[in-house]
Design an enzyme around this catalytic site. Structure first.
Site, mmCIF file in Angstrom:
data_model
loop_
_atom_site.group_PDB
_atom_site.id
_atom_site.type_symbol
_atom_site.label_atom_id
_atom_site.label_comp_id
_atom_site.label_asym_id
_atom_site.label_seq_id
_atom_site.Cartn_x
_atom_site.Cartn_y
_atom_site.Cartn_z
ATOM 1 N N PRO A 321 0.832 -1.211 0.000
ATOM 2 C CG PRO A 321 0.148 -0.885 2.213
ATOM 3 C CD PRO A 321 0.858 -1.862 1.316
ATOM 4 C CE1 TYR A 364 -2.393 8.344 -14.634
ATOM 5 C CE2 TYR A 364 -2.343 9.179 -12.390
ATOM 6 C CZ TYR A 364 -1.735 8.495 -13.430
ATOM 7 O OH TYR A 364 -0.484 7.983 -13.266
ATOM 8 C CB CYS A 391 0.104 29.502 -19.949
ATOM 9 S SG CYS A 391 0.473 31.118 -19.251
#
Length: 463
Positions: A321, A364, A391
């Site tokens: 994890p 994502y 930008c």
């Protein structure tokens, strides 16, 4: 963000680009416990606190944007994973999620191991005092220099990812007069229900050696023949941000099948099986992550059942994890700079950070929540898009969020669940200065990764 039928109203845009209605939460001042660290709460004055410190004070002392990491929450999550799996299993924190010397020390003190995937992560781990035997080295293209550093240090395992790497690690180990403990990473043909670019167990990707077609079995044959390698196990990783553990059941079935083939062909029962990481966290109220104890019980039952069916002793289980530990422990604090209403569409709320400190929304299409944290508000909800100052039109922090309609320049906004990957993937795009990471615990705050300065940028520019 939950979506349901909701009548259009003048205080917020009514239809999202995908054509769904979005309902505002019942209370804009409430903090969803699933997405905030355990010590976060809103005080009587309406200001959010973490570790007993108001965010207004944190902003004054450390500036914005900044990541604030709840140390007590981080340590509690480490203990929860360690206790859930017990002494007969290994929990390796995946350093790629977020790594610093302070984090390494916390991991060491809380009894976790550490997974690294680069020379820089390895150097950080060793410098902070993590015992080398509790470190694992991953990566699909480890250099000879990285492998040499790892073998010299005595890392507890190297996860082999290709035929070339089997030979490369063996040669380094033999040259150094050592026998390196290794695992072989296999792709098991299980694709977790996740974003295409973070699903890692199907065959058409860069990681591991496929079970299908016999690549994994051939890798085992080669590794067992080399004196510089001690093959101790098989490694599998099926994806990221996983809530449904059924994929692990299929993966374990196939990995144990390989262990049975190895025993039948070579007379060897490998003592370890690593099922990787990828367990999800709550980024929004709709996410429903599993608790470590539930995960540990489920994985142990799966492996025990599969080994019994194959006539194998149950190997030592490892898990990795990273996000599940550090992700919920931190939030990013921003200051509002401009508020721009687009009648009939939405209101754009610009903050002083953006894609340089959180690329995940752009990369994502990740979803986050956001809250006004410097005060409470009784204003009506306003459908907003929280954007950065870079930008790029894709410089979005939170794509669709409800904020109070009286949000104004100078207000502080916080995006929770940013402990994983945000600082790790931060950049200097537009020559932005990467924010600091500040640990907060028991009424005290301290910088563990300092804010970059213009001098830092110019020091690297040798032109």
């Amino acid at each position: 963000m939950s979506r349901s039928a909701h009548p259009a109203g003048p205080r917020y845009a009514d239809v999202l680009p995908e054509g769904h209605y979005t309902a505002p939460p019942a209370d804009l001042n409430a903090l969803e416990p699933k997405v905030w660290s355990r010590t976060a709460g809103r005080g009587e004055d309406g200001v959010v606190t973490v570790g007993g410190i108001p965010v207004t004070r944190l902003a004054e002392e450390f500036g914005t944007p900044a990541y604030f990491l709840d140390e007590s929450d981080f340590r509690a999550r480490c203990r929860a994973w360690r206790d859930a799996f017990g002494a007969d299993a290994d929990v390796f924190y995946a350093g790629k999620a977020f790594l610093s010397r302070a984090v390494v020390r916390w991991l060491h003190e809380e009894g976790l191991n550490l997974d690294v995937c680069s020379a820089g992560e390895l150097a950080t781990a060793l410098d902070a005092g993590m015992p080398a035997e509790r470190i694992a080295l991953h990566g699909n293209n480890k250099s000879t220099e990285e492998i040499t550093r790892a073998v010299e240090a005595g890392v507890g395992r190297i996860v082999l990812d290709s035929f070339q790497e089997i030979v490369r690690v063996a040669h380094v180990a033999e040259r150094l007069g050592k026998r390196q403990r290794v695992q072989i990473r296999v792709t098991v043909g299980v694709e977790a229900h996740t974003h295409e670019f973070i699903a890692t167990a199907h065959e058409d990707q860069k990681f591991g050696l496929a079970l299908a077609g016999g690549q994994a079995a051939e890798a085992v044959r080669r590794a067992l023949k080399l004196d510089g390698l001690e093959l101790v196990g098989i490694h599998s990783h099926i994806g990221s941000q996983i809530f449904d553990t059924s994929g692990f059941e299929v993966a374990a079935h196939r990995v144990v099948g390989l262990l049975k083939e190895i025993r039948d062909e070579h007379g060897v029962e490998l003592p370890e099986i690593d099922l990787g990481g990828g367990l999800g966290i709550a980024y929004t109220a709709d996410d429903d992550p599993r608790e470590p104890q539930e995960i540990a019980t489920g994985l142990r039952e799966i492996v025990t059942r599969e080994c019994a069916a194959a006539g194998l002793a149950v190997p030592r289980i490892s898990v990795e994890p990273g996000r599940a530990i550090v992700g919920p422990t931190a939030f990013t604090l921003y200051e509002v700079g401009t508020v721009k209403e687009l009648p009939g569409l939405r209101t754009y709320v610009s903050v002083d950070g953006g894609m340089s400190d959180n690329i995940r929304t752009a990369l994502y299409d990740a979803e986050y929540t956001v809250a006004l944290v410097s005060r409470a508000s009784t204003a009506a909800p306003m459908l907003s898009r929280v954007v950065g100052k870079h930008c790029e039109s894709g410089d979005i922090v939170v794509r669709d969020a409800f904020l109070p309609a009286d949000v104004a320049p100078g207000d502080l906004l916080a995006v929770p669940a940013t402990g994983a990957y945000c600082r790790s993937m931060a950049s200097n795009y537009n020559h932005a200065l990467r924010p600091p990471v500040v640990a907060v615990a028991d009424g005290a705050a301290r910088v563990i990764v300092r804010r970059e300065t213009e001098e830092d940028l110019l020091r690297l520019d040798v032109g």
